[in-house]
Design a protein around this motif. Structure first.
Motif, PDB file in Angstrom:
ATOM      1  N   LEU A 182       3.809 -10.324  70.908  1.00  0.00           N
ATOM      2  CA  LEU A 182       2.668  -9.413  70.843  1.00  0.00           C
ATOM      3  C   LEU A 182       2.051  -9.412  69.447  1.00  0.00           C
ATOM      4  N   THR A 183       2.913  -9.443  68.416  1.00  0.00           N
ATOM      5  CA  THR A 183       2.404  -9.487  67.045  1.00  0.00           C
ATOM      6  C   THR A 183       1.611 -10.766  66.806  1.00  0.00           C
ATOM      7  N   THR A 184       2.122 -11.870  67.343  1.00  0.00           N
ATOM      8  CA  THR A 184       1.415 -13.145  67.204  1.00  0.00           C
ATOM      9  C   THR A 184       0.059 -13.088  67.886  1.00  0.00           C
ATOM     10  N   ALA A 185      -0.028 -12.410  69.040  1.00  0.00           N
ATOM     11  CA  ALA A 185      -1.295 -12.298  69.751  1.00  0.00           C
ATOM     12  C   ALA A 185      -2.333 -11.560  68.910  1.00  0.00           C
ATOM     13  N   VAL A 186      -1.895 -10.523  68.192  1.00  0.00           N
ATOM     14  CA  VAL A 186      -2.812  -9.783  67.325  1.00  0.00           C
ATOM     15  C   VAL A 186      -3.334 -10.691  66.215  1.00  0.00           C
ATOM     16  N   PHE A 187      -2.439 -11.428  65.582  1.00  0.00           N
ATOM     17  CA  PHE A 187      -2.859 -12.346  64.517  1.00  0.00           C
ATOM     18  C   PHE A 187      -3.794 -13.418  65.065  1.00  0.00           C
ATOM     19  N   ALA A 188      -3.492 -13.926  66.259  1.00  0.00           N
ATOM     20  CA  ALA A 188      -4.331 -14.962  66.846  1.00  0.00           C
ATOM     21  C   ALA A 188      -5.729 -14.438  67.139  1.00  0.00           C
ATOM     22  N   ALA A 189      -5.802 -13.187  67.624  1.00  0.00           N
ATOM     23  CA  ALA A 189      -7.114 -12.603  67.894  1.00  0.00           C
ATOM     24  C   ALA A 189      -7.923 -12.460  66.612  1.00  0.00           C
ATOM     25  N   LEU A 190      -7.265 -12.052  65.532  1.00  0.00           N
ATOM     26  CA  LEU A 190      -7.960 -11.889  64.257  1.00  0.00           C
ATOM     27  C   LEU A 190      -8.346 -13.234  63.649  1.00  0.00           C
ATOM     28  N   ARG A 191      -7.461 -14.227  63.813  1.00  0.00           N
ATOM     29  CA  ARG A 191      -7.680 -15.529  63.163  1.00  0.00           C
ATOM     30  C   ARG A 191      -8.654 -16.403  63.932  1.00  0.00           C
ATOM     31  N   THR A 192      -8.586 -16.374  65.268  1.00  0.00           N
ATOM     32  CA  THR A 192      -9.375 -17.301  66.079  1.00  0.00           C
ATOM     33  C   THR A 192     -10.555 -16.645  66.773  1.00  0.00           C
ATOM     34  N   GLY A 193     -10.605 -15.298  66.763  1.00  0.00           N
ATOM     35  CA  GLY A 193     -11.709 -14.627  67.421  1.00  0.00           C
ATOM     36  C   GLY A 193     -11.540 -14.466  68.919  1.00  0.00           C
ATOM     37  N   ALA A 194     -10.335 -14.733  69.430  1.00  0.00           N
ATOM     38  CA  ALA A 194     -10.081 -14.546  70.859  1.00  0.00           C
ATOM     39  C   ALA A 194     -10.193 -13.064  71.215  1.00  0.00           C
ATOM     40  N   ARG A 195     -10.656 -12.778  72.429  1.00  0.00           N
ATOM     41  CA  ARG A 195     -10.856 -11.391  72.860  1.00  0.00           C
ATOM     42  C   ARG A 195     -10.066 -11.129  74.134  1.00  0.00           C
ATOM     43  N   PRO A 196      -8.784 -10.762  74.014  1.00  0.00           N
ATOM     44  CA  PRO A 196      -7.993 -10.434  75.199  1.00  0.00           C
ATOM     45  C   PRO A 196      -8.545  -9.212  75.915  1.00  0.00           C
TER      46      PRO A 196
END
Length: 323
Positions: A141-155
């Protein structure tokens, strides 16, 4: 006919491209849907072996601490894994990454090669492996937050709702076990979550450019100039007892967790695809709890497996939620 042949050729390229690498069409390769049943079973087995290797990391670290100090264990682990990784890079004649990729590799090295092993090892000096497994179960879950911030993904909202529920479950567990306050081990573990999530996110980005096994191998090799003198200093200052448990623990975290586990994990992902492999990793915290009982003789508090199951359910929802 020519257009059809071209489409077939492009599809073949996409099927055989390793997961995380850019295919000819520019999309990330995911071979999970086009493999034969036998090939998918083999890929599932390889990915499961990777999860099994990772689930043994904390018990093996606890064993390693019986014979080595925390700094010695982490630095020697890095040196051994880097020597193996460097040999594989030479055997496969892997090209040296472009200069623009080295900052990203430095983040991977800081997060997954040095930071996470060091902080979790320091935490396990005073924390049980069962407790650490539940807290670190929040890493996806922590990785998902970083990925959203880094890549702009919008879960989707369902994803973030499940992520928040998992975070709440872990917070209740850690505060309850610490008598209403965070312990020093908890601070180490939460720091490990943050730095490892950053390393995973940057590694995932780089895996679009080079094979995942080369990402971790170059990150390991990059750490050698720090790991070698660090190991010499740590071994000279910390007591060393070459017990069976200590040596076995060191060898496993270096060879099994840091290198071989990642090799079979990436290969399994290449065969069955990222979504299926990710579902297998949901079993990792529970497997670690089982190992802590059978290998270390720990007694599990009732809250540990209950919290682990709650976190796994939340992660399962995030895996199925739309991104």
């Amino acid at each position: 006919m020519r257009a059809q042949d071209s489409a077939t050729s492009a599809g073949t390229i996409a099927v055989h491209a390793p997961v995380g690498e850019v295919t000819a069409s520019g999309a990330t390769g995911d071979a999970g849907g086009s493999r034969s049943p036998g090939s998918r079973r083999g890929g599932t087995l390889l990915a499961a072996l990777g999860v099994l290797a990772f689930s043994l990391t904390f018990p093996a670290t606890a064993w390693g601490l019986e014979g080595f100090g925390p700094w010695s264990l982490v630095t020697v682990r890095s040196v051994l894994a880097a020597v193996i990784a460097g040999g594989c890079l030479l055997l496969t004649r892997a090209p040296v990454p472009a200069r623009r990729h080295w900052p990203g590799l430095a983040v991977v090295a800081a997060g997954t090669v040095l930071g996470f092993p060091l902080l979790t090892t320091l935490a396990l000096e005073t924390s049980s492996t069962a407790h650490a497994a539940v807290v670190v179960g929040l890493l996806p879950l922590t990785t998902a937050v970083f990925a959203a911030l880094r890549t702009g993904a919008r879960p989707s909202r369902a994803f973030w709702a499940a992520a928040g529920a998992g975070a709440a479950a872990v917070a209740v567990f850690t505060f309850g076990r610490g008598g209403g306050a965070l312990t020093t081990a908890d601070l180490y573990l939460f720091g490990a979550l943050l730095i490892c999530a950053a390393g995973y996110t940057e590694g995932g980005r780089l895996a679009r450019i080079m094979p995942g096994r080369e990402v971790i191998s170059w990150a390991l090799v990059m750490c050698l100039p720090l790991a070698v003198p660090g190991a010499l200093v740590a071994l000279s200052r910390e007591p060393v007892a070459l017990t069976a448990h200590g040596v076995a623990g060191l060898l496993w975290v270096a060879v099994g967790s840091q290198f071989l586990g990642l090799v079979v994990w990436y290969r399994g992902m290449a065969v069955i695809g990222v979504p299926r492999a990710s579902q297998l990793q949901l079993a990792q915290p529970l497997l670690t709890l089982v190992w802590s009982v059978f290998l270390l003789g720990e007694r599990l508090p009732v809250a540990a497996p209950v919290t682990a199951v709650a976190v796994l359910v939340c992660i399962a929802v995030t895996q199925r939620a739309r991104t």
